[in-house]
Design a protein around this motif. Structure first.
Motif, PDB file in Angstrom:
ATOM      1  N   CYS A  26     -10.286  -4.801   6.718  1.00 19.03           N
ATOM      2  CA  CYS A  26      -9.062  -4.974   7.498  1.00 19.03           C
ATOM      3  C   CYS A  26      -7.917  -5.576   6.692  1.00 19.03           C
ATOM      4  CB  CYS A  26      -9.341  -5.863   8.707  1.00 19.03           C
ATOM      5  SG  CYS A  26     -10.511  -5.137   9.868  1.00 19.03           S
ATOM      6  N   MET A  27      -8.196  -6.143   5.519  1.00 19.07           N
ATOM      7  CA  MET A  27      -7.152  -6.782   4.720  1.00 19.07           C
ATOM      8  C   MET A  27      -6.108  -5.788   4.252  1.00 19.07           C
ATOM      9  SD  MET A  27      -9.019  -9.560   2.217  1.00 19.07           S
ATOM     10  CE  MET A  27      -8.413  -8.630   0.871  1.00 19.07           C
ATOM     11  N   ASP A  28      -4.877  -6.265   4.145  1.00 16.32           N
ATOM     12  CA  ASP A  28      -3.785  -5.428   3.645  1.00 16.32           C
ATOM     13  C   ASP A  28      -3.531  -5.638   2.158  1.00 16.32           C
ATOM     14  OD1 ASP A  28      -3.099  -4.055   5.933  1.00 16.32           O
ATOM     15  OD2 ASP A  28      -1.752  -5.626   6.622  1.00 16.32           O
ATOM     16  N   ASN A  45       5.117  -6.254  -3.114  1.00 15.43           N
ATOM     17  CA  ASN A  45       4.469  -5.053  -2.574  1.00 15.43           C
ATOM     18  C   ASN A  45       2.978  -5.289  -2.469  1.00 15.43           C
ATOM     19  OD1 ASN A  45       6.904  -3.661  -2.662  1.00 15.43           O
ATOM     20  ND2 ASN A  45       6.537  -2.953  -4.732  1.00 15.43           N
ATOM     21  N   TYR A  46       2.381  -4.849  -1.369  1.00 13.06           N
ATOM     22  CA  TYR A  46       0.928  -4.883  -1.261  1.00 13.06           C
ATOM     23  C   TYR A  46       0.455  -3.709  -0.434  1.00 13.06           C
ATOM     24  CZ  TYR A  46       2.113  -7.588   2.969  1.00 13.06           C
ATOM     25  OH  TYR A  46       2.661  -8.030   4.138  1.00 13.06           O
ATOM     26  N   GLN A  47      -0.758  -3.238  -0.775  1.00 18.39           N
ATOM     27  CA  GLN A  47      -1.342  -2.068  -0.128  1.00 18.39           C
ATOM     28  C   GLN A  47      -2.737  -2.403   0.351  1.00 18.39           C
ATOM     29  OE1 GLN A  47      -1.496   0.919  -3.124  1.00 18.39           O
ATOM     30  NE2 GLN A  47       0.623   1.545  -2.837  1.00 18.39           N
ATOM     31  N   GLY A  48      -3.083  -1.826   1.478  1.00 15.52           N
ATOM     32  CA  GLY A  48      -4.438  -1.911   1.992  1.00 15.52           C
ATOM     33  C   GLY A  48      -5.006  -0.517   2.151  1.00 15.52           C
ATOM     34  N   LEU A  49      -6.139  -0.432   2.829  1.00 11.26           N
ATOM     35  CA  LEU A  49      -6.733   0.881   3.066  1.00 11.26           C
ATOM     36  C   LEU A  49      -5.969   1.671   4.111  1.00 11.26           C
ATOM     37  CD1 LEU A  49     -10.533   0.058   3.132  1.00 11.26           C
ATOM     38  CD2 LEU A  49      -9.231   1.149   1.323  1.00 11.26           C
ATOM     39  N   TRP A  50      -5.265   0.977   5.001  1.00  9.60           N
ATOM     40  CA  TRP A  50      -4.679   1.648   6.166  1.00  9.60           C
ATOM     41  C   TRP A  50      -3.165   1.650   6.164  1.00  9.60           C
ATOM     42  CZ3 TRP A  50      -8.898   3.771   7.230  1.00  9.60           C
ATOM     43  CH2 TRP A  50     -10.097   3.086   7.175  1.00  9.60           C
ATOM     44  N   ARG A  51      -2.498   0.796   5.325  1.00  8.93           N
ATOM     45  CA  ARG A  51      -1.035   0.766   5.303  1.00  8.93           C
ATOM     46  C   ARG A  51      -0.541   0.094   4.023  1.00  8.93           C
ATOM     47  NH1 ARG A  51       0.523  -3.776   9.816  1.00  8.93           N
ATOM     48  NH2 ARG A  51      -0.693  -5.457   8.911  1.00  8.93           N
ATOM     49  N   THR A  52       0.735   0.286   3.742  1.00 11.51           N
ATOM     50  CA  THR A  52       1.400  -0.344   2.610  1.00 11.51           C
ATOM     51  C   THR A  52       2.566  -1.178   3.148  1.00 11.51           C
ATOM     52  OG1 THR A  52       2.523   0.015   0.516  1.00 11.51           O
ATOM     53  CG2 THR A  52       2.854   1.687   2.202  1.00 11.51           C
TER      54      THR A  52
END
Length: 91
Positions: A26-28, A45-52
């Motif tokens: 769940c982490m971004d 900037n940071y990216q996760g599995l589901w959103r940026t």
């Protein structure tokens, strides 16, 4: 008696592992890029599995969800498809 204690400890460690897997999925912030020292654009900037997401120096955060796996960068496609670990090398 010692078998019961060993089984109980195994259950607790397994439960902590499942909780860690859920939290990391769940982490971004799987992949981060800090540009606060850049005088032109002060963003994080940071990216996760589901959103940026992009956080500006003013505190404004804008996130964009990935609607399809095909829109992701190559390494993110691999992580989302296989459930792999976090990106240790930014880029």
């Amino acid at each position: 008696m010692s078998v019961t204690i060993c089984q109980s400890m195994g259950f607790v460690v397994a439960a902590l592992g499942v909780g860690g897997i859920i939290a990391s999925t769940c982490m971004d912030q799987w992949s981060t890029q800090d540009l606060y020292n850049n005088p032109v654009t002060a963003v994080f900037n940071y990216q996760g599995l589901w959103r940026t997401c992009v956080r500006e120096s003013s505190g404004f955060t804008e996130c964009r969800a990935y609607f399809t796996i095909l829109g992701l960068p190559g390494r993110a496609q691999q992580r989302q498809g296989t459930g792999g670990g976090p990106d240790t090398i930014s880029g």
